[in-house]
Design a protein around this motif. Structure first.
Motif, PDB file in Angstrom:
ATOM      1  N   GLY A  88       9.363  57.232  71.031  1.00  0.00           N
ATOM      2  CA  GLY A  88       9.853  57.840  69.798  1.00  0.00           C
ATOM      3  C   GLY A  88      11.338  58.140  69.767  1.00  0.00           C
ATOM      4  O   GLY A  88      11.853  58.583  68.751  1.00  0.00           O
ATOM      5  N   GLU A  89      12.055  57.915  70.861  1.00  0.00           N
ATOM      6  CA  GLU A  89      13.492  58.176  70.883  1.00  0.00           C
ATOM      7  C   GLU A  89      14.239  56.922  70.420  1.00  0.00           C
ATOM      8  O   GLU A  89      14.746  56.149  71.227  1.00  0.00           O
ATOM      9  CB  GLU A  89      13.937  58.579  72.287  1.00  0.00           C
ATOM     10  CG  GLU A  89      13.342  59.880  72.767  1.00  0.00           C
ATOM     11  CD  GLU A  89      13.819  60.236  74.163  1.00  0.00           C
ATOM     12  OE1 GLU A  89      15.018  60.034  74.464  1.00  0.00           O
ATOM     13  OE2 GLU A  89      12.979  60.689  74.957  1.00  0.00           O
ATOM     14  N   THR A  90      14.311  56.723  69.131  1.00  0.00           N
ATOM     15  CA  THR A  90      14.887  55.494  68.580  1.00  0.00           C
ATOM     16  C   THR A  90      16.405  55.425  68.734  1.00  0.00           C
ATOM     17  O   THR A  90      16.982  54.379  68.465  1.00  0.00           O
ATOM     18  CB  THR A  90      14.514  55.353  67.096  1.00  0.00           C
ATOM     19  OG1 THR A  90      14.955  56.517  66.392  1.00  0.00           O
ATOM     20  CG2 THR A  90      13.014  55.180  66.927  1.00  0.00           C
ATOM     21  N   LYS A  91      17.028  56.497  69.196  1.00  0.00           N
ATOM     22  CA  LYS A  91      18.482  56.468  69.383  1.00  0.00           C
ATOM     23  C   LYS A  91      18.892  55.464  70.473  1.00  0.00           C
ATOM     24  O   LYS A  91      20.053  55.099  70.575  1.00  0.00           O
ATOM     25  CB  LYS A  91      19.004  57.858  69.727  1.00  0.00           C
ATOM     26  CG  LYS A  91      18.509  58.395  71.058  1.00  0.00           C
ATOM     27  CD  LYS A  91      19.000  59.806  71.315  1.00  0.00           C
ATOM     28  CE  LYS A  91      18.459  60.311  72.651  1.00  0.00           C
ATOM     29  NZ  LYS A  91      18.819  61.703  72.863  1.00  0.00           N
ATOM     30  N   HIS A  92      17.928  55.005  71.272  1.00  0.00           N
ATOM     31  CA  HIS A  92      18.223  54.060  72.355  1.00  0.00           C
ATOM     32  C   HIS A  92      18.120  52.596  71.906  1.00  0.00           C
ATOM     33  O   HIS A  92      18.358  51.698  72.715  1.00  0.00           O
ATOM     34  CB  HIS A  92      17.259  54.283  73.527  1.00  0.00           C
ATOM     35  CG  HIS A  92      17.343  55.651  74.117  1.00  0.00           C
ATOM     36  ND1 HIS A  92      18.462  56.123  74.740  1.00  0.00           N
ATOM     37  CD2 HIS A  92      16.444  56.650  74.161  1.00  0.00           C
ATOM     38  CE1 HIS A  92      18.250  57.358  75.153  1.00  0.00           C
ATOM     39  NE2 HIS A  92      17.026  57.709  74.808  1.00  0.00           N
ATOM     40  N   ALA A  93      17.800  52.363  70.652  1.00  0.00           N
ATOM     41  CA  ALA A  93      17.549  50.991  70.194  1.00  0.00           C
ATOM     42  C   ALA A  93      18.764  50.082  70.369  1.00  0.00           C
ATOM     43  O   ALA A  93      18.631  48.955  70.855  1.00  0.00           O
ATOM     44  CB  ALA A  93      17.106  51.001  68.731  1.00  0.00           C
ATOM     45  N   ALA A  94      19.947  50.535  69.989  1.00  0.00           N
ATOM     46  CA  ALA A  94      21.139  49.678  70.071  1.00  0.00           C
ATOM     47  C   ALA A  94      21.468  49.321  71.519  1.00  0.00           C
ATOM     48  O   ALA A  94      21.761  48.162  71.832  1.00  0.00           O
ATOM     49  CB  ALA A  94      22.328  50.366  69.412  1.00  0.00           C
ATOM     50  N   GLU A  95      21.427  50.299  72.401  1.00  0.00           N
ATOM     51  CA  GLU A  95      21.728  50.036  73.811  1.00  0.00           C
ATOM     52  C   GLU A  95      20.689  49.099  74.426  1.00  0.00           C
ATOM     53  O   GLU A  95      21.029  48.181  75.181  1.00  0.00           O
ATOM     54  CB  GLU A  95      21.787  51.347  74.598  1.00  0.00           C
ATOM     55  CG  GLU A  95      22.049  51.174  76.072  1.00  0.00           C
ATOM     56  CD  GLU A  95      23.432  50.615  76.395  1.00  0.00           C
ATOM     57  OE1 GLU A  95      23.614  50.127  77.527  1.00  0.00           O
ATOM     58  OE2 GLU A  95      24.318  50.645  75.521  1.00  0.00           O
ATOM     59  N   LEU A  96      19.435  49.293  74.069  1.00  0.00           N
ATOM     60  CA  LEU A  96      18.375  48.417  74.569  1.00  0.00           C
ATOM     61  C   LEU A  96      18.600  46.985  74.105  1.00  0.00           C
ATOM     62  O   LEU A  96      18.493  46.041  74.891  1.00  0.00           O
ATOM     63  CB  LEU A  96      17.010  48.932  74.107  1.00  0.00           C
ATOM     64  CG  LEU A  96      15.799  48.106  74.511  1.00  0.00           C
ATOM     65  CD1 LEU A  96      15.669  48.030  76.027  1.00  0.00           C
ATOM     66  CD2 LEU A  96      14.545  48.700  73.893  1.00  0.00           C
ATOM     67  N   ARG A  97      18.945  46.828  72.839  1.00  0.00           N
ATOM     68  CA  ARG A  97      19.191  45.491  72.292  1.00  0.00           C
ATOM     69  C   ARG A  97      20.343  44.804  73.025  1.00  0.00           C
ATOM     70  O   ARG A  97      20.256  43.632  73.396  1.00  0.00           O
ATOM     71  CB  ARG A  97      19.502  45.581  70.801  1.00  0.00           C
ATOM     72  CG  ARG A  97      19.789  44.235  70.158  1.00  0.00           C
ATOM     73  CD  ARG A  97      20.170  44.388  68.695  1.00  0.00           C
ATOM     74  NE  ARG A  97      21.335  45.225  68.488  1.00  0.00           N
ATOM     75  CZ  ARG A  97      22.598  44.808  68.611  1.00  0.00           C
ATOM     76  NH1 ARG A  97      22.842  43.565  68.968  1.00  0.00           N
ATOM     77  NH2 ARG A  97      23.603  45.622  68.393  1.00  0.00           N
ATOM     78  N   LEU A  98      21.427  45.534  73.276  1.00  0.00           N
ATOM     79  CA  LEU A  98      22.571  44.945  73.976  1.00  0.00           C
ATOM     80  C   LEU A  98      22.225  44.572  75.413  1.00  0.00           C
ATOM     81  O   LEU A  98      22.653  43.536  75.918  1.00  0.00           O
ATOM     82  CB  LEU A  98      23.751  45.927  73.965  1.00  0.00           C
ATOM     83  CG  LEU A  98      24.412  46.132  72.612  1.00  0.00           C
ATOM     84  CD1 LEU A  98      25.438  47.252  72.694  1.00  0.00           C
ATOM     85  CD2 LEU A  98      25.048  44.851  72.115  1.00  0.00           C
ATOM     86  N   ARG A  99      21.431  45.409  76.066  1.00  0.00           N
ATOM     87  CA  ARG A  99      21.074  45.137  77.458  1.00  0.00           C
ATOM     88  C   ARG A  99      20.172  43.913  77.581  1.00  0.00           C
ATOM     89  O   ARG A  99      20.394  43.058  78.442  1.00  0.00           O
ATOM     90  CB  ARG A  99      20.394  46.345  78.088  1.00  0.00           C
ATOM     91  CG  ARG A  99      21.354  47.444  78.455  1.00  0.00           C
ATOM     92  CD  ARG A  99      20.602  48.682  78.916  1.00  0.00           C
ATOM     93  NE  ARG A  99      21.499  49.664  79.448  1.00  0.00           N
ATOM     94  CZ  ARG A  99      21.717  49.845  80.747  1.00  0.00           C
ATOM     95  NH1 ARG A  99      21.068  49.129  81.638  1.00  0.00           N
ATOM     96  NH2 ARG A  99      22.561  50.758  81.151  1.00  0.00           N
TER      97      ARG A  99
END
Length: 145
Positions: A88-99
């Motif tokens: 539920g912590e969607t704030k990590h979506a951008a970093e996950l996508r880049l990684r």
């Protein structure tokens, strides 16, 4: 939205053919098997089911055949972000996508990294050419109604 821009142009279509100013450094690295996902996330929570599936997907991917210990370590860090995202912590979506883009997770990422699955080459060679028949021949005669 953060990103790296458009995918690179096909080298055969470039107007200039500048050579790399620096040669490529070749090193020997032994691939390593995927480590086991820890029992719990760093927060102490169990891993989301989606993250366990995601981790298994990377084990089965042909992209991971040459991963070294540092690659798996970076992907394990990405698994923590993936687990947090699916918790539920969607704030990590951008970093996950880049990684995961660095590992060639999507077709666009693989194009940017200049990775192509061998099946694509085989499919191209099996494709039949339709340029010998005209559109009228393929459609058949038209009838006025």
């Amino acid at each position: 939205m953060a990103g790296r821009g458009p995918q690179p142009k096909d080298p055969s279509k470039r107007a200039r053919s500048n050579s790399d100013p620096m040669g490529m450094r070749i090193i020997h690295a032994d691939p390593m098997a995927q480590p086991v996902l820890p029992e719990l996330m760093p927060s102490g929570e169990p891993w989301p089911a989606q993250t366990r599936l995601w981790w298994g997907m990377w084990a089965d991917s042909p992209l991971s055949e040459d991963f070294t210990s540092t690659d798996w370590s970076e992907l394990l860090d990405s698994a923590v972000l993936h687990g947090a995202f699916w918790s539920g912590e969607t704030k990590h979506a951008a970093e996950l996508r880049l990684r995961v883009a660095k590992f060639g997770a999507t077709p666009e990422d693989r194009a940017r990294l200049r990775i192509q699955f061998a099946q694509a080459d085989e499919a191209d060679s099996k494709r039949t050419s339709t340029s010998s028949t005209s559109a009228r021949e393929r459609r058949g005669p038209l009838k006025a109604v």
